[in-house]
Write a protein that holds these residues in place. Structure first.
Motif, short mmCIF file in Angstrom:
data_model
loop_
_atom_site.label_atom_id
_atom_site.label_comp_id
_atom_site.label_asym_id
_atom_site.label_seq_id
_atom_site.Cartn_x
_atom_site.Cartn_y
_atom_site.Cartn_z
N MET A 1 -7.19 13.51 -2.60
CA MET A 1 -6.05 13.45 -3.50
C MET A 1 -4.79 12.96 -2.78
N LYS A 2 -4.57 13.54 -1.58
CA LYS A 2 -3.41 13.14 -0.80
C LYS A 2 -3.47 11.65 -0.42
N GLN A 3 -4.68 11.20 -0.04
CA GLN A 3 -4.84 9.78 0.34
C GLN A 3 -4.54 8.87 -0.84
N LYS A 4 -4.96 9.33 -2.03
CA LYS A 4 -4.70 8.54 -3.24
C LYS A 4 -3.20 8.42 -3.49
N LYS A 5 -2.48 9.54 -3.32
CA LYS A 5 -1.03 9.53 -3.50
C LYS A 5 -0.35 8.62 -2.48
N LYS A 6 -0.86 8.67 -1.24
CA LYS A 6 -0.30 7.81 -0.18
C LYS A 6 -0.50 6.34 -0.52
N ARG A 7 -1.70 6.01 -1.05
CA ARG A 7 -1.98 4.62 -1.42
C ARG A 7 -1.07 4.17 -2.55
N ILE A 8 -0.83 5.07 -3.50
CA ILE A 8 0.05 4.74 -4.62
C ILE A 8 1.48 4.49 -4.13
N ARG A 9 1.92 5.40 -3.23
CA ARG A 9 3.26 5.24 -2.67
C ARG A 9 3.39 3.93 -1.89
N LEU A 10 2.34 3.61 -1.13
CA LEU A 10 2.33 2.37 -0.35
C LEU A 10 2.39 1.16 -1.27
N LEU A 11 1.60 1.21 -2.35
CA LEU A 11 1.60 0.08 -3.30
C LEU A 11 2.96 -0.04 -3.98
N VAL A 12 3.56 1.08 -4.34
CA VAL A 12 4.89 1.06 -4.95
C VAL A 12 5.91 0.49 -3.98
N LEU A 13 5.82 0.92 -2.70
CA LEU A 13 6.75 0.43 -1.68
C LEU A 13 6.58 -1.08 -1.47
N ILE A 14 5.31 -1.53 -1.39
CA ILE A 14 5.05 -2.96 -1.21
C ILE A 14 5.57 -3.74 -2.43
N GLY A 15 5.33 -3.20 -3.63
CA GLY A 15 5.82 -3.85 -4.84
C GLY A 15 7.33 -3.95 -4.86
N ALA A 16 8.00 -2.87 -4.43
CA ALA A 16 9.46 -2.87 -4.40
C ALA A 16 9.99 -3.89 -3.39
N LEU A 17 9.33 -3.94 -2.24
CA LEU A 17 9.75 -4.92 -1.22
C LEU A 17 9.55 -6.34 -1.70
N LEU A 18 8.40 -6.58 -2.35
CA LEU A 18 8.15 -7.92 -2.90
C LEU A 18 9.19 -8.29 -3.95
N TYR A 19 9.49 -7.33 -4.82
CA TYR A 19 10.49 -7.57 -5.87
C TYR A 19 11.85 -7.88 -5.24
N LEU A 20 12.20 -7.09 -4.21
CA LEU A 20 13.47 -7.30 -3.52
C LEU A 20 13.51 -8.66 -2.85
N LEU A 21 12.38 -9.04 -2.22
CA LEU A 21 12.30 -10.33 -1.53
C LEU A 21 12.42 -11.48 -2.52
N ILE A 22 11.70 -11.38 -3.63
CA ILE A 22 11.74 -12.44 -4.63
C ILE A 22 13.13 -12.53 -5.26
N SER A 23 13.73 -11.40 -5.59
CA SER A 23 15.07 -11.38 -6.19
C SER A 23 16.10 -11.98 -5.23
N THR A 24 15.98 -11.60 -3.95
CA THR A 24 16.91 -12.14 -2.95
C THR A 24 16.74 -13.65 -2.81
N SER A 25 15.48 -14.09 -2.80
CA SER A 25 15.20 -15.52 -2.68
C SER A 25 15.76 -16.30 -3.87
N ILE A 26 15.57 -15.75 -5.08
CA ILE A 26 16.09 -16.42 -6.28
C ILE A 26 17.62 -16.48 -6.24
#
Length: 225
Positions: A1-26
């Motif tokens: 369960m904990k590993q699943k939550k960590k993976r979700i957090r990691l995916l959310v963090l990666i998504g946020a970073l990608l969004y930030l990177l794309i927004s900054t680039s635009i």
């Protein structure tokens, strides 16, 4: 369960970073692109005008051969004739030479007329990235963006003639060569098409008297000569 939550957090963090990177680039592109395109177009226009002026200054012609001023018995100016044949020969020679010089500059090669290299490696200008910030003390800082030009068609031109009153009892006569060049301003971030137009006076002459008629040489006049 904990590993699943960590993976979700990691995916959310990666998504946020990608969004930030794309927004900054635009945002960066929206801020930079207009300034970069405007500066690139300005530099290509300056380069073309420099080459055109240099070429024409090295073409040999006598303005006195281009015009004949006709007067009546009282010495009044009746008309001014211009040599269409000589002007058209000059136009053809100028356009061909300008075209060759621009191609040489575009490719960073020796100019066939002036025996010099206008722009090494075809780079007409190198603009510091800091220039695009619009902040004075940053304008000379940062990596340099090379600007190149590319011709998209042959050089076009036409001759324009006009007379107009100039001061008291004077007439200004002009014969102007208008050059039009379609080109691209190329940088690492953009490609912008543009048309560069420039006017080069071949004859500017003041004559005494009322505004005369400006006409081409007649066939009869050419035969008499």
């Amino acid at each position: 369960m904990k590993q699943k939550k960590k993976r979700i957090r990691l995916l959310v963090l990666i998504g946020a970073l990608l969004y930030l990177l794309i927004s900054t680039s635009i945002s960066f592109n929206q801020f930079i692109q207009p300034r970069l395109k405007a500066q690139a177009k300005t530099q290509v226009s300056l380069a073309v005008n420099r080459i055109v002026s240099s070429v024409l200054s090295n073409i040999d012609y006598d303005t006195e051969d281009l015009l004949i001023i006709n007067r009546d018995a009282q010495g009044n100016i009746t008309s001014v004739e211009y040599d269409t044949l000589l002007l058209n020969q000059l136009l053809y020679s100028a356009l061909q030479t300008i075209d060759e010089s621009l191609i040489a500059a575009q490719n960073g090669k020796d100019d066939p007329l002036l025996d010099e290299v206008f722009f090494a490696d075809g780079i007409i200008y190198e603009m510091p990235l800091g220039y695009l910030s619009g902040i004075g003390f940053l304008q000379d800082l940062g990596p340099k963006i090379p600007i190149r030009m590319k011709l998209l068609n042959d050089v076009n031109g036409e001759l324009k003639t006009k007379t107009e009153a100039y001061g008291l009892n004077n007439t200004k006569i002009e014969i102007v060569l208008e050059i039009s060049i379609k080109a691209q301003a190329i940088t690492s971030l953009s490609v912008e098409e543009m048309v560069v137009s420039t006017q080069v006076p071949l004859v500017i002459q003041l004559v005494n008297g009322k505004v005369p008629q400006l006409v081409p040489y007649s066939d009869l006049h050419n035969q008499d000569n």
